[in-house]
Design an enzyme around this catalytic site. Structure first.
Site, short mmCIF file in Angstrom:
data_model
loop_
_atom_site.label_atom_id
_atom_site.label_comp_id
_atom_site.label_asym_id
_atom_site.label_seq_id
_atom_site.Cartn_x
_atom_site.Cartn_y
_atom_site.Cartn_z
N ALA A 16 0.84 -1.21 0.00
CA ALA A 16 0.00 0.00 0.00
C ALA A 16 0.87 1.25 0.00
O ALA A 16 0.59 2.21 -0.72
CB ALA A 16 -0.93 0.00 1.22
N LEU A 65 -10.87 -3.70 9.12
CA LEU A 65 -11.57 -4.68 8.28
C LEU A 65 -12.57 -5.51 9.08
O LEU A 65 -13.48 -6.11 8.52
CB LEU A 65 -10.55 -5.64 7.63
CG LEU A 65 -9.59 -5.01 6.62
CD1 LEU A 65 -8.52 -6.02 6.20
CD2 LEU A 65 -10.37 -4.53 5.39
N TYR A 158 -3.39 -18.66 5.35
CA TYR A 158 -3.25 -17.45 4.52
C TYR A 158 -3.76 -17.72 3.10
O TYR A 158 -4.52 -16.91 2.54
CB TYR A 158 -1.77 -17.01 4.50
CG TYR A 158 -1.50 -15.85 3.59
CD1 TYR A 158 -2.00 -14.58 3.86
CD2 TYR A 158 -0.74 -16.02 2.42
CE1 TYR A 158 -1.75 -13.51 3.01
CE2 TYR A 158 -0.49 -14.95 1.57
CZ TYR A 158 -0.99 -13.70 1.86
OH TYR A 158 -0.75 -12.64 1.02
N LYS A 162 -6.90 -15.74 1.31
CA LYS A 162 -6.83 -14.99 0.06
C LYS A 162 -7.80 -15.55 -0.98
O LYS A 162 -8.44 -14.81 -1.71
CB LYS A 162 -5.39 -14.99 -0.49
CG LYS A 162 -4.37 -14.31 0.38
CD LYS A 162 -4.71 -12.88 0.75
CE LYS A 162 -4.63 -11.89 -0.38
NZ LYS A 162 -4.98 -10.51 0.08
P1 NAP Z 1 1.69 -5.70 5.16
O1 NAP Z 1 2.81 -4.76 5.02
O2 NAP Z 1 1.65 -6.61 6.34
O3 NAP Z 1 0.34 -4.89 5.06
C1 NAP Z 1 -0.87 -5.41 5.46
C2 NAP Z 1 -1.81 -4.26 5.72
O4 NAP Z 1 -3.09 -4.77 6.05
C3 NAP Z 1 -1.35 -3.35 6.87
O5 NAP Z 1 -1.61 -2.03 6.54
C4 NAP Z 1 -2.25 -3.82 8.01
O6 NAP Z 1 -2.51 -2.83 8.98
C5 NAP Z 1 -3.52 -4.10 7.23
N1 NAP Z 1 -4.44 -4.92 8.02
C6 NAP Z 1 -4.27 -6.18 8.47
N2 NAP Z 1 -5.35 -6.55 9.20
C7 NAP Z 1 -6.21 -5.50 9.17
C8 NAP Z 1 -7.49 -5.24 9.73
N3 NAP Z 1 -8.13 -6.14 10.49
N4 NAP Z 1 -8.08 -4.05 9.48
C9 NAP Z 1 -7.46 -3.10 8.73
N5 NAP Z 1 -6.24 -3.28 8.19
C10 NAP Z 1 -5.63 -4.45 8.41
O7 NAP Z 1 1.60 -6.68 3.90
P2 NAP Z 1 1.81 -6.44 2.34
O8 NAP Z 1 2.89 -7.33 1.91
O9 NAP Z 1 1.89 -5.01 2.03
O10 NAP Z 1 0.47 -7.05 1.78
C11 NAP Z 1 -0.56 -6.25 1.26
C12 NAP Z 1 -1.49 -7.10 0.44
O11 NAP Z 1 -0.76 -7.76 -0.58
C13 NAP Z 1 -2.23 -8.19 1.21
O12 NAP Z 1 -3.53 -8.26 0.72
C14 NAP Z 1 -1.45 -9.44 0.85
O13 NAP Z 1 -2.23 -10.60 0.95
C15 NAP Z 1 -1.06 -9.14 -0.58
N6 NAP Z 1 0.10 -9.88 -1.06
C16 NAP Z 1 1.30 -9.73 -0.44
C17 NAP Z 1 2.39 -10.45 -0.93
C18 NAP Z 1 3.77 -10.33 -0.31
O14 NAP Z 1 4.65 -11.11 -0.67
N7 NAP Z 1 4.02 -9.37 0.55
C19 NAP Z 1 2.23 -11.32 -2.02
C20 NAP Z 1 0.97 -11.43 -2.62
C21 NAP Z 1 -0.08 -10.69 -2.14
P3 NAP Z 1 -1.63 -2.76 10.36
O15 NAP Z 1 -0.38 -2.02 9.98
O16 NAP Z 1 -2.52 -2.01 11.27
O17 NAP Z 1 -1.38 -4.16 10.79
#
Ligand code: NAP
Length: 344
Positions: A16, A65, A158, A162
């Site tokens: 994000a 969420l 996880y 997803k």
């Molecule tokens: P990240 O840095 O851990 O970010 C996750 C975000 O989701 C954080 O802003 C977190 O907020 C928020 N979140 C979690 N639970 C929540 C809740 N109950 N209410 C509101 N916000 C919530 O992970 P990321 O790697 O950027 O991942 C972002 C997206 O990409 C996810 O959908 C993930 O499944 C997808 N994705 C990631 C990867 C990867 O390798 N990183 C690969 C494929 C897809 P807090 O800071 O408050 O916890």
């Protein structure tokens, strides 16, 4: 004049944050959600340190969420939503509903609010975890047509979260979405420049390698994509008129073997990479370790399996041109070393 108003959910997150940086740079007005607004100053400072421009066009609002509060305000007056927030915790967890409920119910909350607010398109960050898990381990090349089989073998909480979230999103837009469009992004392991001092999902792997947290490399392969390219794809998908209703797999080239990630880091970072292991771990050692360690247990089915995936659709339709996975690995390691997060 700002180009349009975009809501990015979960502004404290890795992907994000990179989306917000690129949207601001491209001239969009951005609103982002945090679970608590007490985090705003920190997110602003982290993004500032990462080179944010047009910070005056970034606003924050509170929404979780797991609850309805705040989503109507978050989506009011918004043209596009990038729904990126979701709990990210691959591997073993005590209660799978800690991931599934916020992922699925949270996605539905965002979609309902977006529809009611007249949003044009929602781009949902799904994952390769919604594509390629629970299938036989063969030489199939995964594409957007594939879906994870949630009750298949080796599917973790996880992966379930997803898959169920993305399936619910498609069902919602088909039955109750009105004129609003949905496009989904399916990134493989996302690596690249760390924002602030918080590591997300796949970057942890680079940290563990740099810190020598493992005695040697298990025989594992990771398909890798750079976070800057993942953010770019979200923005391309947001505005391309032809891509409503489409999924896009964001991968680049063959999966990289873990020992080769280690060798690349060693070759580039000299003394900071002194703890990077040099040995590979025989499969039998990992299998025995897995008898006592639930984290290792989830790796066993993946030993020796190199998943194939195609990014042809994203290249052709979005005009997406990702950089090499090596760039993502090097940028991740470099940012961790510079920030003192690993390799000391
Ligand atoms: P990240 O840095 O851990 O970010 C996750 C975000 O989701 C954080 O802003 C977190 O907020 C928020 N979140 C979690 N639970 C929540 C809740 N109950 N209410 C509101 N916000 C919530 O992970 P990321 O790697 O950027 O991942 C972002 C997206 O990409 C996810 O959908 C993930 O499944 C997808 N994705 C990631 C990867 C990867 O390798 N990183 C690969 C494929 C897809 P807090 O800071 O408050 O916890």
């Amino acid at each position: 004049m700002p180009r349009g108003r975009v809501l990015v959910t979960g502004g404290s997150g890795f992907i994000a944050g990179h989306c917000i940086l690129q949207l601001l740079e491209a001239g969009y007005e951005v609103r982002t959600t945090l679970r608590s607004l007490t985090g705003e100053a920190n997110v602003r400072s982290v993004l500032g340190e990462a080179g944010m421009v047009n910070g005056q066009n970034l606003a924050f609002t509170e929404a979780d969420l797991t609850g309805d509060a705040g989503w109507a305000e978050a989506t009011a007056g918004i043209e596009y939503v990038l729904h990126v927030a979701s709990p990210v915790q691959p591997g073993h967890v005590a209660d799978e509903n800690d991931l599934i409920v916020p992922a699925r119910e949270g996605t539905l909350r965002v979609l309902r609010a977006a529809r009611d607010a007249g949003v044009t398109r929602v781009v949902l960050t799904s994952a390769f975890h919604a594509v390629s898990w629970g299938h036989p381990h063969d030489d199939h090349v995964f594409t957007e047509r594939d879906w994870t089989i949630v009750d298949g073998s080796g599917v973790d909480a996880y992966g379930k979260s997803k898959t169920l979230a993305e399936r619910s999103a498609w069902e919602f837009v088909q039955t109750s979405g009105g004129r609003m469009e949905l496009t989904t992004m399916l990134p493989v392991a996302v690596m690249g420049p760390v924002l602030g001092h918080k590591l997300s999902g796949s970057n942890h792997l680079i940290q563990r390698i740099l810190n020598g947290d493992m005695p040697g490399f298990p025989h594992l392969f990771f398909p890798i994509v750079d976070v800057r390219d993942v953010a770019k794809a979200h923005i391309l998908a947001m505005t391309n008129p032809a891509v409503g209703g489409e999924r896009f797999l964001l991968s680049n080239g063959p999966a990289v073997e873990m020992k080769d990630i280690g060798a690349l880091i060693r070759s580039r970072f000299g003394p900071a990479a002194k703890k990077v292991p040099r040995r590979t771990l025989p499969d039998v050692v990992v299998r025995v370790g897995a008898l006592f360690n639930p984290e290792l247990k989830s790796l066993v089915p993946e030993l020796g399996y190199r998943k194939n995936s195609s990014n042809e659709k994203a290249r052709k339709i979005l005009g997406w041109a990702p950089r090499d996975p090596e760039d993502a690995i090097v940028a991740a390691a470099e940012s961790m070393i510079d920030k003192g997060l690993a390799g000391a």
